[in-house]
Scaffold this motif. Structure first.
Motif, mmCIF file in Angstrom:
data_model
loop_
_atom_site.group_PDB
_atom_site.id
_atom_site.type_symbol
_atom_site.label_atom_id
_atom_site.label_comp_id
_atom_site.label_asym_id
_atom_site.label_seq_id
_atom_site.Cartn_x
_atom_site.Cartn_y
_atom_site.Cartn_z
ATOM 1 N N ALA A 114 40.002 -60.779 -20.096
ATOM 2 C CA ALA A 114 39.849 -61.648 -21.267
ATOM 3 C C ALA A 114 38.436 -61.561 -21.822
ATOM 4 O O ALA A 114 38.227 -61.523 -23.049
ATOM 5 C CB ALA A 114 40.186 -63.086 -20.886
ATOM 6 N N TYR A 115 37.464 -61.510 -20.909
ATOM 7 C CA TYR A 115 36.073 -61.382 -21.346
ATOM 8 C C TYR A 115 35.853 -60.052 -22.070
ATOM 9 O O TYR A 115 35.130 -59.992 -23.087
ATOM 10 C CB TYR A 115 35.152 -61.501 -20.134
ATOM 11 C CG TYR A 115 33.713 -61.167 -20.428
ATOM 12 C CD1 TYR A 115 32.935 -61.947 -21.275
ATOM 13 C CD2 TYR A 115 33.128 -60.037 -19.854
ATOM 14 C CE1 TYR A 115 31.622 -61.617 -21.536
ATOM 15 C CE2 TYR A 115 31.814 -59.700 -20.120
ATOM 16 C CZ TYR A 115 31.066 -60.497 -20.957
ATOM 17 O OH TYR A 115 29.770 -60.164 -21.219
ATOM 18 N N MET A 116 36.485 -59.000 -21.573
ATOM 19 C CA MET A 116 36.339 -57.688 -22.203
ATOM 20 C C MET A 116 36.957 -57.663 -23.600
ATOM 21 O O MET A 116 36.361 -57.145 -24.560
ATOM 22 C CB MET A 116 36.982 -56.626 -21.318
ATOM 23 C CG MET A 116 36.827 -55.209 -21.824
ATOM 24 S SD MET A 116 37.505 -54.005 -20.651
ATOM 25 C CE MET A 116 37.087 -52.477 -21.502
ATOM 26 N N ILE A 117 38.160 -58.219 -23.714
ATOM 27 C CA ILE A 117 38.821 -58.266 -25.036
ATOM 28 C C ILE A 117 37.990 -59.079 -26.016
ATOM 29 O O ILE A 117 37.790 -58.690 -27.181
ATOM 30 C CB ILE A 117 40.234 -58.846 -24.894
ATOM 31 C CG1 ILE A 117 41.112 -57.898 -24.072
ATOM 32 C CG2 ILE A 117 40.860 -59.083 -26.262
ATOM 33 C CD1 ILE A 117 42.485 -58.470 -23.761
ATOM 34 N N ASN A 118 37.488 -60.215 -25.565
ATOM 35 C CA ASN A 118 36.691 -61.059 -26.437
ATOM 36 C C ASN A 118 35.385 -60.376 -26.833
ATOM 37 O O ASN A 118 34.952 -60.457 -27.991
ATOM 38 C CB ASN A 118 36.408 -62.388 -25.743
ATOM 39 C CG ASN A 118 35.549 -63.300 -26.591
ATOM 40 O OD1 ASN A 118 35.939 -63.696 -27.684
ATOM 41 N ND2 ASN A 118 34.356 -63.621 -26.095
ATOM 42 N N ALA A 119 34.737 -59.688 -25.878
ATOM 43 C CA ALA A 119 33.463 -59.028 -26.178
ATOM 44 C C ALA A 119 33.647 -57.907 -27.190
ATOM 45 O O ALA A 119 32.901 -57.810 -28.174
ATOM 46 C CB ALA A 119 32.839 -58.497 -24.887
ATOM 47 N N ILE A 120 34.653 -57.055 -26.967
ATOM 48 C CA ILE A 120 34.884 -55.938 -27.889
ATOM 49 C C ILE A 120 35.353 -56.450 -29.252
ATOM 50 O O ILE A 120 34.889 -55.994 -30.305
ATOM 51 C CB ILE A 120 35.895 -54.953 -27.291
ATOM 52 C CG1 ILE A 120 35.320 -54.303 -26.031
ATOM 53 C CG2 ILE A 120 36.271 -53.884 -28.307
ATOM 54 C CD1 ILE A 120 36.272 -53.356 -25.331
ATOM 55 N N GLY A 121 36.269 -57.439 -29.257
ATOM 56 C CA GLY A 121 36.743 -57.981 -30.533
ATOM 57 C C GLY A 121 35.637 -58.647 -31.324
ATOM 58 O O GLY A 121 35.518 -58.465 -32.545
ATOM 59 N N SER A 122 34.796 -59.417 -30.649
ATOM 60 C CA SER A 122 33.681 -60.075 -31.340
ATOM 61 C C SER A 122 32.692 -59.052 -31.883
ATOM 62 O O SER A 122 32.160 -59.211 -32.987
ATOM 63 C CB SER A 122 32.975 -61.038 -30.389
ATOM 64 O OG SER A 122 33.848 -62.061 -29.964
ATOM 65 N N ALA A 123 32.438 -57.982 -31.103
ATOM 66 C CA ALA A 123 31.519 -56.948 -31.576
ATOM 67 C C ALA A 123 32.068 -56.238 -32.813
ATOM 68 O O ALA A 123 31.325 -55.965 -33.764
ATOM 69 C CB ALA A 123 31.250 -55.946 -30.457
ATOM 70 N N ARG A 149 36.406 -64.931 -35.123
ATOM 71 C CA ARG A 149 35.845 -64.757 -33.782
ATOM 72 C C ARG A 149 36.107 -65.989 -32.911
ATOM 73 O O ARG A 149 36.506 -65.869 -31.750
ATOM 74 C CB ARG A 149 34.335 -64.503 -33.859
ATOM 75 C CG ARG A 149 33.955 -63.145 -34.404
ATOM 76 C CD ARG A 149 32.576 -62.743 -33.931
ATOM 77 N NE ARG A 149 31.572 -63.748 -34.236
ATOM 78 C CZ ARG A 149 30.842 -63.784 -35.337
ATOM 79 N NH1 ARG A 149 31.019 -62.865 -36.263
ATOM 80 N NH2 ARG A 149 29.936 -64.714 -35.519
ATOM 81 N N ARG A 150 35.884 -67.174 -33.464
ATOM 82 C CA ARG A 150 36.133 -68.390 -32.681
ATOM 83 C C ARG A 150 37.619 -68.530 -32.342
ATOM 84 O O ARG A 150 37.983 -68.912 -31.224
ATOM 85 C CB ARG A 150 35.647 -69.604 -33.463
ATOM 86 C CG ARG A 150 34.143 -69.595 -33.750
ATOM 87 C CD ARG A 150 33.694 -70.899 -34.383
ATOM 88 N NE ARG A 150 32.303 -70.854 -34.772
ATOM 89 C CZ ARG A 150 31.863 -70.566 -35.983
ATOM 90 N NH1 ARG A 150 32.728 -70.306 -36.949
ATOM 91 N NH2 ARG A 150 30.580 -70.557 -36.252
ATOM 92 N N GLY A 151 38.471 -68.221 -33.312
ATOM 93 C CA GLY A 151 39.903 -68.296 -33.037
ATOM 94 C C GLY A 151 40.343 -67.300 -31.978
ATOM 95 O O GLY A 151 41.204 -67.604 -31.135
ATOM 96 N N MET A 152 39.741 -66.115 -31.987
ATOM 97 C CA MET A 152 40.101 -65.115 -30.983
ATOM 98 C C MET A 152 39.695 -65.582 -29.588
ATOM 99 O O MET A 152 40.440 -65.387 -28.613
ATOM 100 C CB MET A 152 39.418 -63.794 -31.314
ATOM 101 C CG MET A 152 39.784 -62.664 -30.371
ATOM 102 S SD MET A 152 38.934 -61.130 -30.793
ATOM 103 C CE MET A 152 37.240 -61.649 -30.565
ATOM 104 N N VAL A 153 38.524 -66.201 -29.452
ATOM 105 C CA VAL A 153 38.085 -66.711 -28.142
ATOM 106 C C VAL A 153 39.073 -67.737 -27.614
ATOM 107 O O VAL A 153 39.478 -67.706 -26.436
ATOM 108 C CB VAL A 153 36.673 -67.303 -28.258
ATOM 109 C CG1 VAL A 153 36.290 -68.023 -26.960
ATOM 110 C CG2 VAL A 153 35.663 -66.219 -28.575
ATOM 111 N N ILE A 154 39.501 -68.654 -28.481
ATOM 112 C CA ILE A 154 40.429 -69.703 -28.042
ATOM 113 C C ILE A 154 41.765 -69.102 -27.617
ATOM 114 O O ILE A 154 42.319 -69.443 -26.562
ATOM 115 C CB ILE A 154 40.617 -70.729 -29.167
ATOM 116 C CG1 ILE A 154 39.292 -71.455 -29.448
ATOM 117 C CG2 ILE A 154 41.694 -71.741 -28.801
ATOM 118 C CD1 ILE A 154 39.340 -72.379 -30.649
#
Length: 409
Positions: A114-123, A149-154
């Motif tokens: 989840a951290y990886m998906i969020n990091a790559i998506g946010s970047a 970005r905030r919605g993707m994290v949630i």
């Protein structure tokens, strides 16, 4: 959750009390951990830098952004695999402890993923934001992409939490049903807000309205676009007032953008001359005036040219039009003003007449121009037949009907 933790602790305690782990097993575990740490360090410091150098030869820099964002999560995955192998390979684990190790490793892998998906998506979204700002689409990068970005994290971490609960043996069906009902209730309660949000996203991504454009809406509201936010669009009117329009209404109305598809604005002027005028001479004078304005005024688009044409036979004049292009909407007012002033002065100098509208009004007998009906005396006077004047004294004998005793009967 506390029962699960207690069962795990009990299984580990029972295994530790009866285990026969030797120092060789511990040494092998330490070697595996050290090897995993070395591989993670090599990937973080050496291999990722090599990938970045290779990626620099590509046309864009998006691949550099993805590699830099994924370096940390991949390093964490390598360490997790090493830790799992260091526990499960050299050590003889009881089935209950092995199950605990599998579940803990699965939970860690889920959250690292989840951290990886969020990091790559946010970047990637941050990269899009920067490139859209460089292309003068600051509104899109200003609020839509940070909101994404905030919605993707949630969403990512909420899904990770539900999968983790399922791995722990907790039934998530009631949770999913409750979330569905709660989401429906929230959606109904936030329907106007969500409608403005999606409408604002549509307006911005469509690209037909940008900050600084002068627009006119179907209901007559005009002004310069100051800002397009997630809820509303703000306009500054000619009177320097702020008009706030909900995006849901803004997206449904008909909009005229005076700065699109380009900033140039056409100037169309109509006029008319008397029927006695020489139309060839009128055309020559009008073209000469337009060419003079084109040469002298800096707001005229000189490559566009000037155009003249007769329109129709009007009630008082022969109507014609003059056509040219201004460099902007503000310049169009100046060009129109200069064109009217010079054309009017030139027509006067040439003796060409612009007729005034003339009306001839006919009123019924006795009616006054102010529209009042006639009085009784005026109406009776208008209906009374006129009698010829009576002659004074007897008529001459040779006059028909005059003198004598009349015909014999």
């Amino acid at each position: 959750m506390s029962d699960i933790m207690q069962s795990w602790w009990q299984a580990i305690s029972n295994w530790a009390a009866g285990t026969t782990v030797t120092w060789v097993d511990l040494l092998v575990s330490l070697i595996i951990l050290a090897a995993a740490a070395a591989v993670a360090f090599a990937f973080s410091r050496l291999f990722s830098r090599l990938l970045l150098r290779v990626a620099r030869f590509s046309a864009g820099d998006l691949d550099d952004t993805i590699i830099a964002a994924g370096r940390g999560p991949v390093t964490a995955f390598i360490i997790l695999i090493g830790a799992y192998l260091a526990i499960t390979v050299p050590l003889t684990l009881a089935p209950a402890v092995h199950d605990v190790a599998n579940k803990v490793a699965s939970l860690a892998a889920i959250f690292i993923g989840a951290y990886m998906i969020n990091a790559i998506g946010s970047a990637v979204l941050r990269w899009l934001e920067e490139h859209l700002e460089s292309r003068d689409a600051a509104n899109t990068g200003g609020w839509a992409l940070p909101l994404a970005r905030r919605g993707m994290v949630i969403v990512v971490f909420a899904m990770s939490a539900m999968v983790s609960l399922d791995i722990l043996g907790i039934n998530i069906s009631p949770l999913i049903a409750g979330l569905g009902i709660g989401g429906l209730a929230i959606a109904l309660a936030l329907q106007p807000t969500l409608s403005n949000l999606f409408a604002g996203t549509y307006v911005i991504t469509e690209g037909v309205v940008n900050e600084g454009d002068y627009i006119e809406m179907e209901n007559g509201v005009t002004g310069y676009v100051v800002d397009v936010s997630w809820r509303s669009t703000r306009l500054r009117t000619w009177t320097n007032n702020l008009v706030v329009i909900p995006n849901s209404r803004f997206a449904e109305t008909i909009i005229t953008n005076y700065d699109q598809p380009q900033e140039h604005v056409n100037v169309f002027l109509t006029c008319g001359v008397a029927y006695e005028s020489d139309l060839q001479h009128v055309e020559a004078v009008s073209m000469d005036v337009m060419r003079q304005v084109e040469r002298e005024h800096p707001g005229v688009v000189k490559d566009y040219g000037v155009y003249f044409g007769y329109d129709t036979f009007g009630e008082n004049n022969v109507d014609f039009w003059l056509f040219m292009q201004a460099s902007s909407r503000l310049a169009s007012f100046e060009v129109r003003t200069a064109l009217i002033k010079q054309l009017h002065a030139r027509l006067i100098d040439e003796g060409i007449t612009i007729n005034y509208p003339v009306r001839t009004l006919h009123f019924p007998d006795g009616w006054t121009p102010d529209g009042q009906p006639p009085t009784r005396e005026q109406a009776a006077r208008s209906r009374r037949p006129s009698t010829p004047p009576q002659p004074q004294g007897p008529l001459p004998a040779d006059t028909p009907g005059g003198g004598g005793d009349g015909p014999d009967v």
